[in-house]
Design a protein around this motif. Sequence first.
Motif, PDB file in Angstrom:
ATOM      1  N   ALA A 110      -1.932   7.673   4.865  1.00 48.73           N
ATOM      2  CA  ALA A 110      -1.083   6.491   4.619  1.00 48.73           C
ATOM      3  C   ALA A 110      -1.437   5.926   3.247  1.00 48.73           C
ATOM      4  O   ALA A 110      -2.071   4.865   3.139  1.00 48.73           O
ATOM      5  N   PRO A 111      -1.028   6.593   2.174  1.00 49.48           N
ATOM      6  CA  PRO A 111      -1.457   6.186   0.823  1.00 49.48           C
ATOM      7  C   PRO A 111      -0.894   4.852   0.362  1.00 49.48           C
ATOM      8  O   PRO A 111      -1.385   4.314  -0.635  1.00 49.48           O
ATOM      9  N   GLU A 112       0.087   4.296   1.057  1.00 54.80           N
ATOM     10  CA  GLU A 112       0.660   3.021   0.653  1.00 54.80           C
ATOM     11  C   GLU A 112       0.059   1.836   1.423  1.00 54.80           C
ATOM     12  O   GLU A 112       0.526   0.708   1.264  1.00 54.80           O
ATOM     13  N   GLU A 113      -0.925   2.101   2.267  1.00 57.59           N
ATOM     14  CA  GLU A 113      -1.564   1.029   3.039  1.00 57.59           C
ATOM     15  C   GLU A 113      -2.758   0.498   2.238  1.00 57.59           C
ATOM     16  O   GLU A 113      -3.773   1.179   2.083  1.00 57.59           O
ATOM     17  N   PRO A 114      -2.679  -0.745   1.715  1.00 60.86           N
ATOM     18  CA  PRO A 114      -3.751  -1.245   0.838  1.00 60.86           C
ATOM     19  C   PRO A 114      -5.076  -1.454   1.543  1.00 60.86           C
ATOM     20  O   PRO A 114      -6.130  -1.411   0.910  1.00 60.86           O
ATOM     21  N   TRP A 116      -6.849   0.372   3.561  1.00 61.78           N
ATOM     22  CA  TRP A 116      -7.809   1.480   3.533  1.00 61.78           C
ATOM     23  C   TRP A 116      -8.382   1.662   2.130  1.00 61.78           C
ATOM     24  O   TRP A 116      -9.555   1.996   1.971  1.00 61.78           O
ATOM     25  N   TRP A 117      -7.557   1.441   1.099  1.00 59.89           N
ATOM     26  CA  TRP A 117      -8.085   1.494  -0.262  1.00 59.89           C
ATOM     27  C   TRP A 117      -9.136   0.405  -0.467  1.00 59.89           C
ATOM     28  O   TRP A 117     -10.172   0.632  -1.108  1.00 59.89           O
ATOM     29  N   SER A 134     -14.049   0.472  -8.484  1.00 64.96           N
ATOM     30  CA  SER A 134     -13.030  -0.199  -9.291  1.00 64.96           C
ATOM     31  C   SER A 134     -11.672   0.477  -9.142  1.00 64.96           C
ATOM     32  O   SER A 134     -10.634  -0.196  -9.035  1.00 64.96           O
ATOM     33  N   ARG A 135     -11.664   1.803  -9.117  1.00 62.82           N
ATOM     34  CA  ARG A 135     -10.391   2.511  -8.955  1.00 62.82           C
ATOM     35  C   ARG A 135      -9.751   2.207  -7.604  1.00 62.82           C
ATOM     36  O   ARG A 135      -8.547   1.937  -7.510  1.00 62.82           O
ATOM     37  N   ARG A 139      -6.309  -0.069  -6.907  1.00 64.81           N
ATOM     38  CA  ARG A 139      -5.157   0.438  -6.165  1.00 64.81           C
ATOM     39  C   ARG A 139      -4.761  -0.523  -5.052  1.00 64.81           C
ATOM     40  O   ARG A 139      -3.563  -0.771  -4.827  1.00 64.81           O
ATOM     41  N   ALA A 140      -5.753  -1.106  -4.383  1.00 70.19           N
ATOM     42  CA  ALA A 140      -5.451  -2.086  -3.329  1.00 70.19           C
ATOM     43  C   ALA A 140      -4.742  -3.306  -3.920  1.00 70.19           C
ATOM     44  O   ALA A 140      -3.806  -3.837  -3.327  1.00 70.19           O
TER      45      ALA A 140
END
Length: 550
Positions: A110-114, A116-117, A134-135, A139-140
């Motif tokens: 789920a790459p669009e779920e902030p 988990w980032w 930081s990366r 992204r979050a």
Amino acid sequence: MREIRPSARPVGSATRRRQLLCGLRAALAFAVLVSFGCGERRSDLRDVALDLDGMDPAVVVQLRAAEAVALAAPVDPAGAEAWGVLGETCQAYALLPAAFDAYANATGLAPEEPRWWYLMGAVAVEESRFDDASRYLSRAVELAPDRSPPLVAQATLELMRGNADEAVRLAHLAIAADGADMGGWLALAEAESVRNRPQEAVDAYRTIIQRQPEATKVVAPLVSNLRRLGLHDKAAELQFRGGDRPVVRRDPWMERVLARREGFDAETRRASQLYELGRYVEAALGFEAALALRPDDVPTMVNLAGCRLRVGEFDLAAEVLGRALELDPDNPTAWFDLGSAEVGRGRDEAAVAAYQRSVELRPQSLMAIGELGDALRRLGRWQEALDRYRAVLEQQGDLEPALAWGAVCLVRLDRFVEARQWLKSALQKRPESTALAGLAARLLATAADPAARDGAQALKVARQLEQIVPAPVHLELVGLALAETGDWSAAMEKVDLALAALPEGRSELRDRLERERIEYAASRPYRDFGGEDLFIRDAVRDRLRLAGSR
């Protein structure tokens, strides 16, 4: 290193029942999933290795159950939740590599779920992988620019990386997103302090205290910034109101991690309360019980070592801190406490190395710099010690121990006139200090350099001290001053009064008074400055406690 084993005292039964129940429920859920069958596992998912050695059995049940559910989850965005739950469970019990891999699987699905980032970044911060963190946090923030948790985390991280300006920018964004989240205000206060903007830091710290009066941990940095502004009266009003209660903030993205830490947190809270009450042996048992739940939790190890230090178990403290530093070699508090343990063991050279490392990691820590100076002084490294006391005074110019020991270093370096000027300036900053006044009187009466001596002034200061507290050490000072003025009989009378006031038995002060009497009987002044520790040791010592650290 001494292995820290689980305490024989069991974890609270209610906590254990909840942990077991959660684990059993998850295990049942896994059984249902397996019975209905699941798809093939995607080859790009990471293996999540769980290191469960030494863990409480109830925690093992939880972790294995969460692992089972994740392995049975569908390989699509819906399955990300199961991997996230496994990551949260691992993070709760300090299995950071496993937590990171589980979150990585969640972001992959789920790459669009902030969330988990964000959690992946939080783990990277705990592992001191700041560039990676930081990366992930960036992204979050990109995915949820109006949510405060990733903004606060990114601001805090930038401050740790030395980017105070960027930390301020992010902190303002976090406050704009959610002004009730004290994390944004705390990040702003700390960043402004680093930027040497004390007024802005004071405003932010005051906002926190107004909204959370119980957050006593921010009082010390608030006092420091008030002093930077020259507001010494306001600083004095707050100086003794500080404590160890941190800022409380609600982070909805970490709630489940914190909930899973309930048993661990309950143990550490109870142990911390016992510590504050001075019940250090019981507190140590509590911290050991917490380590049974999270064996590699470095802050708990440091707290356990603090208990050992308080009861004089310096070897045990050093062993616990050694293990903590194996796990987190850049922990400034652990290095500071190791220095204290080495002092207790009579190993000042080792203490210097430990304190030096603590200062390197936290250059603004007054306590670490001051203790480093003390250890160097005990080794007779007077110039190095003086340099450390000067560094302390650059940050807080009226700190009594640094003022006193700095003067002693100058005397030991035979810089008597400079020492006299130092003490004159120190007494202007701390006119109420009997320690500084005693040192000044002693120097004026005994200095080897005639240019630094003044018997009449020494007598004036010594008599004032005698009137405040007619202690033997102050009677001795009057005698030293009288001898410098040439009044030998009066000097011997004061020595006799001081000797009569001492308790029976030999002591450093009795030996010195007897030597002084011999000199006065021969109409000779006493020229040994020694005994300064009697003034400083009994003085009220200012101590500045920094956030999260001794």
